[in-house]
Scaffold this active site. Structure first.
Site, PDB file in Angstrom:
ATOM      1  N   HIS A   1       0.905  -1.168   0.133  1.00  0.00           N
ATOM      2  CA  HIS A   1      -0.133   0.077  -0.068  1.00  0.00           C
ATOM      3  C   HIS A   1       1.141   1.050   0.001  1.00  0.00           C
ATOM      4  CE1 HIS A   1      -4.121   1.111  -0.199  1.00  0.00           C
ATOM      5  NE2 HIS A   1      -4.362   1.292   0.974  1.00  0.00           N
TER       6      HIS A   1
ATOM      7  N   ASN B   1      -6.469   7.018   3.904  1.00  0.00           N
ATOM      8  CA  ASN B   1      -7.949   7.300   3.745  1.00  0.00           C
ATOM      9  C   ASN B   1      -8.421   8.872   4.092  1.00  0.00           C
ATOM     10  OD1 ASN B   1      -7.838   6.928   6.453  1.00  0.00           O
ATOM     11  ND2 ASN B   1      -9.804   5.502   6.713  1.00  0.00           N
TER      12      ASN B   1
ATOM     13  N   ASP C   1      -0.828   2.484  -5.485  1.00  0.00           N
ATOM     14  CA  ASP C   1      -0.738   1.348  -5.532  1.00  0.00           C
ATOM     15  C   ASP C   1      -1.980   0.808  -6.457  1.00  0.00           C
ATOM     16  OD1 ASP C   1      -2.138   1.938  -3.062  1.00  0.00           O
ATOM     17  OD2 ASP C   1      -2.660  -0.106  -2.955  1.00  0.00           O
TER      18      ASP C   1
ATOM     19  N   ASN D   1      -9.270   4.032  -1.059  1.00  0.00           N
ATOM     20  CA  ASN D   1      -9.887   5.113  -0.433  1.00  0.00           C
ATOM     21  C   ASN D   1      -9.235   6.412  -0.498  1.00  0.00           C
ATOM     22  OD1 ASN D   1     -12.060   3.664   0.799  1.00  0.00           O
ATOM     23  ND2 ASN D   1     -10.776   2.599   2.083  1.00  0.00           N
TER      24      ASN D   1
END
Length: 209
Positions: free
Chosen positions: A36, A85, A110, A131
């Site tokens: 991530h 997020n 990513d 997100n």
């Protein structure tokens, strides 16, 4: 600050020459090497190229500034101090602080829907369940920022994608990860220097290694 007129990534007139390039990820050493955070890893590669060092900024982010070449456009490289997020607030604040319009905001992130070691470029569109992209589009008031999509592939078997992205790259992936990060940095440079269409032509014909 002195601003000069130049062409933006699609050839229309724009004022100023600063670009905001954001690497997405989560804060803390436990996340630094996870899938991530590949956007922030690629941003580190770009920062090394321009000789930039990240420092705390009032926008709840870390920022490095520099130039691709003498006389070239200014690059503002940024990582949010918050979680994925909540990326939108810092990105929006940075865009306002440096007077960068959405069409000169480049987000490195990513991408589950691309095979590992694949780079794709786009402007605008949906967030695909990401997100970080969702929050940035909401905060900027538009999805029309540029994206460098760094393929990490889908998880094997029945593994939950949410768990997959928060795990470090596997051994086989690590063998080519440095090259992938260089390619992602190359793609960000190409968007700035050559424009989106030319950059897409360079990278979209490449097959995953």
């Amino acid at each position: 600050m002195f601003w000069r007129r130049r062409k933006n990534c699609e050839g229309s007139d724009a004022v100023g020459d600063a670009w905001l390039i954001v690497g997405l990820g989560n804060p803390g050493p436990q996340y630094e090497t996870t899938r991530h955070n590949v956007g922030q890893m690629a941003l580190d590669t770009l920062a090394e190229r321009i000789g930039g060092r990240f420092a705390a900024h009032r926008t709840n982010s870390r920022v490095a500034e520099g130039f691709l070449r003498p006389g070239g456009p200014k690059l503002v490289l940024a990582k949010s101090n918050g979680y994925m997020n909540t990326s939108g607030g810092p990105v929006s604040a940075l865009a306002k602080y440096f007077s960068v319009p959405a069409e000169r905001v480049v987000v490195l992130h990513d991408e589950l829907d691309l095979p590992f070691d694949t780079i794709k470029l786009k402007q605008g569109g949906g967030h695909g369940g990401h997100n970080g992209l969702r929050d940035i589009a909401k905060a900027l008031g538009t999805p029309e920022f540029l994206r460098v999509r760094i393929g990490i592939g889908r998880p094997p078997g029945q593994q939950d994608p949410a768990d997959f992205v928060l795990r470090p790259f596997g051994k086989v992936e690590r063998d080519t990860l440095d090259v992938l990060l260089e390619d992602a940095a190359d793609a960000a440079e190409a968007v700035v220097s050559e424009g989106l269409t030319a950059a897409q032509q360079r990278f979209h014909g490449r097959a995953a290694r």
